[in-house]
Design a protein around this motif. Structure first.
Motif, mmCIF file in Angstrom:
data_model
loop_
_atom_site.group_PDB
_atom_site.id
_atom_site.type_symbol
_atom_site.label_atom_id
_atom_site.label_comp_id
_atom_site.label_asym_id
_atom_site.label_seq_id
_atom_site.Cartn_x
_atom_site.Cartn_y
_atom_site.Cartn_z
ATOM 1 N N ASN A 1 0.739 -1.207 -0.020
ATOM 2 C CA ASN A 1 -0.132 0.252 -0.009
ATOM 3 C C ASN A 1 0.708 1.339 0.016
ATOM 4 O OD1 ASN A 1 0.987 0.038 2.580
ATOM 5 N ND2 ASN A 1 -0.955 -0.737 3.829
ATOM 6 N N SER A 2 2.179 1.205 -0.021
ATOM 7 C CA SER A 2 2.814 2.452 -0.082
ATOM 8 C C SER A 2 3.299 2.914 -1.937
ATOM 9 C CB SER A 2 4.337 2.218 0.440
ATOM 10 O OG SER A 2 5.067 1.268 -0.362
ATOM 11 N N HIS A 3 3.007 1.740 -2.625
ATOM 12 C CA HIS A 3 3.060 1.985 -3.904
ATOM 13 C C HIS A 3 1.683 2.107 -4.796
ATOM 14 C CE1 HIS A 3 7.053 0.915 -2.908
ATOM 15 N NE2 HIS A 3 7.532 1.451 -4.354
ATOM 16 N N CYS A 4 0.874 1.286 -4.074
ATOM 17 C CA CYS A 4 -0.595 0.945 -4.789
ATOM 18 C C CYS A 4 -1.680 1.347 -3.987
ATOM 19 C CB CYS A 4 -0.679 -0.636 -5.231
ATOM 20 S SG CYS A 4 -2.226 -0.790 -6.435
ATOM 21 N N VAL A 5 -2.681 2.157 -4.206
ATOM 22 C CA VAL A 5 -3.768 2.438 -3.807
ATOM 23 C C VAL A 5 -5.038 2.072 -4.234
ATOM 24 C CG1 VAL A 5 -5.003 4.670 -2.679
ATOM 25 C CG2 VAL A 5 -2.710 4.512 -2.785
ATOM 26 N N LEU A 6 -6.018 1.298 -3.684
ATOM 27 C CA LEU A 6 -7.196 1.015 -4.088
ATOM 28 C C LEU A 6 -8.104 1.988 -3.782
ATOM 29 C CD1 LEU A 6 -7.531 -2.913 -4.167
ATOM 30 C CD2 LEU A 6 -6.760 -1.411 -6.165
ATOM 31 N N PHE A 7 -9.183 2.491 -4.323
ATOM 32 C CA PHE A 7 -10.465 3.383 -4.006
ATOM 33 C C PHE A 7 -11.662 2.567 -4.134
ATOM 34 C CE2 PHE A 7 -6.779 5.801 -5.478
ATOM 35 C CZ PHE A 7 -6.472 6.941 -4.619
ATOM 36 N N PRO A 8 -12.340 2.057 -3.073
ATOM 37 C CA PRO A 8 -13.294 1.367 -2.996
ATOM 38 C C PRO A 8 -14.704 1.933 -2.917
ATOM 39 C CG PRO A 8 -12.644 1.625 -0.662
ATOM 40 C CD PRO A 8 -11.490 2.212 -1.606
ATOM 41 N N ASN A 9 -14.487 3.398 -3.067
ATOM 42 C CA ASN A 9 -15.714 4.346 -3.230
ATOM 43 C C ASN A 9 -15.671 5.059 -4.340
ATOM 44 O OD1 ASN A 9 -16.705 3.254 -0.543
ATOM 45 N ND2 ASN A 9 -15.299 4.594 0.418
ATOM 46 N N ALA A 10 -15.470 4.391 -5.533
ATOM 47 C CA ALA A 10 -15.500 5.260 -6.791
ATOM 48 C C ALA A 10 -16.693 4.826 -7.538
ATOM 49 C CB ALA A 10 -14.249 4.721 -7.762
ATOM 50 N N TYR A 11 -17.228 5.813 -8.208
ATOM 51 C CA TYR A 11 -18.520 5.858 -8.763
ATOM 52 C C TYR A 11 -18.291 6.369 -10.332
ATOM 53 C CZ TYR A 11 -21.329 4.471 -4.741
ATOM 54 O OH TYR A 11 -21.646 4.114 -3.579
ATOM 55 N N SER A 12 -19.055 5.819 -11.578
ATOM 56 C CA SER A 12 -19.071 6.326 -12.664
ATOM 57 C C SER A 12 -20.150 7.713 -12.719
ATOM 58 C CB SER A 12 -19.472 5.498 -13.712
ATOM 59 O OG SER A 12 -20.660 4.998 -13.494
ATOM 60 N N CYS A 13 -19.830 8.647 -13.532
ATOM 61 C CA CYS A 13 -20.758 9.709 -13.546
ATOM 62 C C CYS A 13 -21.879 9.572 -14.321
ATOM 63 C CB CYS A 13 -20.113 10.948 -13.687
ATOM 64 S SG CYS A 13 -19.322 11.140 -15.551
ATOM 65 N N ARG B 1 -2.939 8.128 -0.491
ATOM 66 C CA ARG B 1 -3.110 7.364 0.317
ATOM 67 C C ARG B 1 -4.334 7.637 1.381
ATOM 68 N NH1 ARG B 1 2.445 5.996 -0.410
ATOM 69 N NH2 ARG B 1 3.002 7.649 0.917
ATOM 70 N N GLY B 2 -3.982 9.098 1.879
ATOM 71 C CA GLY B 2 -5.064 9.698 2.675
ATOM 72 C C GLY B 2 -6.584 9.720 2.215
ATOM 73 N N ASN B 3 -6.565 9.931 0.897
ATOM 74 C CA ASN B 3 -8.086 9.899 0.248
ATOM 75 C C ASN B 3 -8.587 8.682 -0.201
ATOM 76 O OD1 ASN B 3 -8.320 12.607 0.531
ATOM 77 N ND2 ASN B 3 -7.109 13.033 -1.209
ATOM 78 N N ALA B 4 -7.955 7.470 0.281
ATOM 79 C CA ALA B 4 -8.356 6.144 -0.185
ATOM 80 C C ALA B 4 -9.651 5.831 0.052
ATOM 81 C CB ALA B 4 -7.247 4.883 0.230
ATOM 82 N N ASN B 5 -10.375 6.049 1.061
ATOM 83 C CA ASN B 5 -11.686 5.781 1.057
ATOM 84 C C ASN B 5 -12.577 7.089 1.177
ATOM 85 O OD1 ASN B 5 -11.038 3.239 2.378
ATOM 86 N ND2 ASN B 5 -10.078 3.901 4.146
ATOM 87 N N ARG B 6 -12.128 7.989 0.579
ATOM 88 C CA ARG B 6 -13.038 9.081 0.073
ATOM 89 C C ARG B 6 -14.125 8.604 -0.970
ATOM 90 N NH1 ARG B 6 -10.828 13.983 1.956
ATOM 91 N NH2 ARG B 6 -12.826 15.101 1.388
ATOM 92 N N TYR B 7 -15.221 9.227 -1.036
ATOM 93 C CA TYR B 7 -15.930 8.934 -2.278
ATOM 94 C C TYR B 7 -15.549 9.942 -3.643
ATOM 95 C CZ TYR B 7 -18.784 6.090 0.475
ATOM 96 O OH TYR B 7 -19.346 5.218 1.215
ATOM 97 N N TRP B 8 -15.684 9.100 -4.637
ATOM 98 C CA TRP B 8 -15.202 9.991 -5.946
ATOM 99 C C TRP B 8 -16.145 9.628 -7.007
ATOM 100 C CZ3 TRP B 8 -12.875 7.512 -10.329
ATOM 101 C CH2 TRP B 8 -12.152 8.627 -11.057
ATOM 102 N N THR B 9 -16.321 10.553 -7.851
ATOM 103 C CA THR B 9 -17.022 9.990 -9.445
ATOM 104 C C THR B 9 -16.353 10.562 -10.451
ATOM 105 O OG1 THR B 9 -18.080 12.212 -9.417
ATOM 106 C CG2 THR B 9 -19.252 10.640 -8.542
ATOM 107 N N ASN B 10 -16.226 9.556 -11.565
ATOM 108 C CA ASN B 10 -14.946 9.661 -12.258
ATOM 109 C C ASN B 10 -15.053 10.808 -13.483
ATOM 110 O OD1 ASN B 10 -17.050 8.601 -13.976
ATOM 111 N ND2 ASN B 10 -16.217 6.838 -14.951
ATOM 112 N N ASP B 11 -16.100 11.757 -13.313
ATOM 113 C CA ASP B 11 -15.852 12.920 -13.990
ATOM 114 C C ASP B 11 -14.743 13.765 -13.336
ATOM 115 O OD1 ASP B 11 -17.426 13.115 -11.745
ATOM 116 O OD2 ASP B 11 -18.569 14.965 -12.642
ATOM 117 N N LEU B 12 -14.382 13.407 -12.435
ATOM 118 C CA LEU B 12 -13.101 14.099 -11.747
ATOM 119 C C LEU B 12 -11.849 13.365 -12.111
ATOM 120 C CD1 LEU B 12 -14.486 14.685 -8.133
ATOM 121 C CD2 LEU B 12 -14.468 16.264 -10.250
ATOM 122 N N LEU B 13 -11.819 12.703 -12.960
ATOM 123 C CA LEU B 13 -10.350 11.701 -13.540
ATOM 124 C C LEU B 13 -9.506 12.659 -13.913
ATOM 125 C CD1 LEU B 13 -9.177 9.107 -13.848
ATOM 126 C CD2 LEU B 13 -10.288 8.964 -16.103
#
Length: 592
Positions: free
Chosen positions: A308-320, A526-538
């Motif tokens: 998790n130092s090199h790779c971050v998964l974001f489990p709360n990502a949504y498509s717009c 890493r700090g934002n890993a569990n934040r919510y996100w929509t992919n129009d912010l890609l």
């Protein structure tokens, strides 16, 4: 006298019948609107019976009834399907011009029946019924009126996707459907063509011809004609305006690049490569790296994420959005749901990368739509190199074909490589070679099983690209995100049908030098890993990953920034009409 009575009854049917349909199929009508349409349909109905009345033609014969049926299809097709779709959710809508057009159409075709041979009228009848039958057929398939999403989906679908759509149904159902349509069209074309006009004198022909020309001009005049104001045509005009505006993107690109001021805050050593992988129809609900499940559908991604130092998964990502084009036109540019703007005036991630000195390579296994010029194609073609796999009719092109393009990268310069996968786009069993099948036997048609196989295959392809780029092109950052999700045991829908279509994977990987020189970006990710996100912010995420400083980048939109401002209650999908906080399944998961 009997003929006059029959004509008056027919006029009454046209007038009051269409007026009652108007009242029943529209919501929230003001009193003045009701009166206006009552008065509008009356003269239209009188004009419509004129050719039959002056020629003393029997109004009960088969051809007249057939023309009446065609006219009422035009009057009802769109208003009815719109009403069935929105009657419980929309308080007001008014499709006033569809019945008016239908009434006048009956008059024109009645006049033509008097003047033209029967065989010509048979052809005209078939042509006249195509559009309303299409509208009704669309509703039967999708249980939703055709709207901009549906029309764009049709316009932006390539021929292989059309073939695969029919393959979603079993062969016997497809054959029965085609035979039924052919028989119905043939029966309609041949049946009911008997037409016997009454007395047709020269002055009558002149009157009918003048009526046809006058009414035709009234219906089809370029500005404010009745035809341009019926619902399906207004929808088509909106789509054409959208397509036209998109075409301005290429014209504006040179000006954008001249005025764009972008710099890298903490440059990485040259040469290096950044990889963006755009997935297709991948749902994190079916990915073992993101969800607890029996099958290990993403073994490489799951293993990579253990570091998790090199790779971050974001489990709360949504498509717009739930379609590729309206999603990626925002994901690839500064245009998004929250800050407004328009696609055709927005800076793209390609623009930013080129301004920073990257050579941009775009390789896609999606169909190149050519003259349709989708926003995705327009952005891709601004790259230094843009190529699409061949799309020969009926042939399968697996995503591993994209790996063959990687040696085209110049190892002596900085590269941004974009791989646009076919991923898990339906038909799933066509998305992976049998050698990659992990579940189910060869020839298995179970949608969920094959969907899981597509997810596994995508994991393998990204792994291959990752290893080749890391070994030969100094890969320093990778972002993987899907355009939207999918529900594998449900037919593809052009409209929102639940959050399962929108739960997508998002992964960011960073190399050693990246972690050293851009430690603030890495910490923010890493700090934002569990934040919510929509992919129009890609776009903003990529700008952050590239550590760019420019006015067209808003730090508060980027997961690669400590300034990222959004939480679950702030974010929306479907052009702001749906809040992700309404995703009850994710709410239960967060509480659990």
């Amino acid at each position: 006298m009997d003929h006059i009575c029959d004509c008056l009854v027919l006029a009454l049917v046209l007038w009051l019948g269409n007026y009652v349909a108007y009242l029943c199929l529209n919501h929230g009508l003001a009193p003045n609107a009701r009166l206006q349409q009552l008065l509008r349909y009356l003269p239209a109905s009188i004009v419509a019976i004129l050719p039959l009345a002056v020629t003393d033609t029997d109004v009960l014969q088969p051809m007249v009834i057939k023309l009446l049926a065609i006219a009422e299809l035009w009057a009802l097709a769109y208003p009815l399907t719109y009403h069935l779709t929105y009657r419980h959710t929309s308080p007001d809508y008014d499709h006033r011009m569809d019945p008016a057009f239908a009434i006048y159409l009956f008059g024109i075709m009645g006049g033509m029946a008097v003047l033209l041979p029967t065989v010509v009228m048979a052809v005209l009848c078939v042509l006249a019924v195509v559009l309303p039958v299409f509208i009704l057929g669309y509703y039967v398939i999708y249980k939703h009126v055709i709207d901009m999403n549906g029309m764009l989906l049709i316009l932006q679908t390539n021929y292989n996707e059309i073939l695969e759509f029919f393959r979603t149904y079993s062969l016997w159902k497809t054959i029965i459907g085609i035979v039924a349509v052919v028989v119905a069209v043939a029966a309609f074309a041949v049946g009911g063509n008997e037409f016997v006009s009454g007395t047709v004198e020269t002055w009558m022909m002149v009157v009918i011809l003048v009526m046809i020309v006058a009414v035709g001009y009234y219906l089809f005049k370029p500005r404010h004609g009745v035809f341009t104001r019926i619902a399906i045509v207004k929808l088509y005009q909106e789509v054409q305006e959208y397509v036209h505006n998109n075409s301005l993107y290429s014209k504006n690109q040179q000006q954008r690049m001249q005025t764009l001021n972008a710099n890298c805050i903490h440059p990485l050593s040259s040469p290096h490569t950044i990889l963006l992988v755009i997935g297709e129809s991948a749902s994190r609900d079916f990915m073992s790296a993101f969800s607890s499940m029996k099958e290990d559908t993403t073994p490489w991604m799951r293993s990579l994420a253990t570091d998790n130092s090199h790779c971050v998964l974001f489990p709360n990502a949504y498509s717009c959005d739930i379609q590729t084009v309206p999603t990626l036109e925002k994901a690839l540019t500064a245009f998004n749901q929250y800050d407004g703007g328009a696609f055709y005036t927005s800076t793209s991630i390609v623009d930013i990368a080129k301004k920073l000195g990257y050579k941009v390579h775009w390789y896609s296994n999606q169909g190149h739509l050519g003259s349709a010029d989708t926003p995705i194609t327009l952005v891709a073609e601004t790259s230094d190199v843009a190529k699409w796999t061949n799309q020969q009719l009926g042939r399968k092109y697996y995503d591993e074909a994209l790996i063959d393009f990687i040696p085209e990268l110049d190892p002596t310069c900085n590269n941004l490589l974009v791989l646009h996968l076919k991923g898990s786009h339906f038909n799933y069993e066509n998305r992976f070679p049998e050698t990659y099948r992990q579940w189910g036997e060869h020839g298995n048609h179970d949608q969920i099983t094959n969907y899981k196989n597509t997810i596994y295959y995508t994991d393998c392809i990204i792994h291959k690209a990752f290893e080749e780029l890391r070994n030969k092109y100094n890969l320093q950052a990778m972002v993987y995100c899907s355009d939207h999700g999918d529900v594998p045991d449900r037919h593809r829908q052009p409209n929102f049908g639940g959050f399962s279509d929108t739960r997508i994977p998002l992964m960011v990987w960073m190399g050693d030098e990246y972690l050293e020189k851009r430690s603030e970006r890495a910490d923010a990710l890493r700090g934002n890993a569990n934040r919510y996100w929509t992919n129009d912010l890609l776009y903003d995420l990529l700008c952050g990953v590239m550590d760019v400083d420019c006015p067209e980048f808003r730090e508060y939109n980027s997961l690669a920034s400590a300034q990222y401002k959004y939480d679950r209650n702030d974010l929306t999908i479907m052009k702001g009409s749906v809040h992700i906080s309404d995703d009850e399944a994710m709410e239960r998961g967060s509480k659990g």
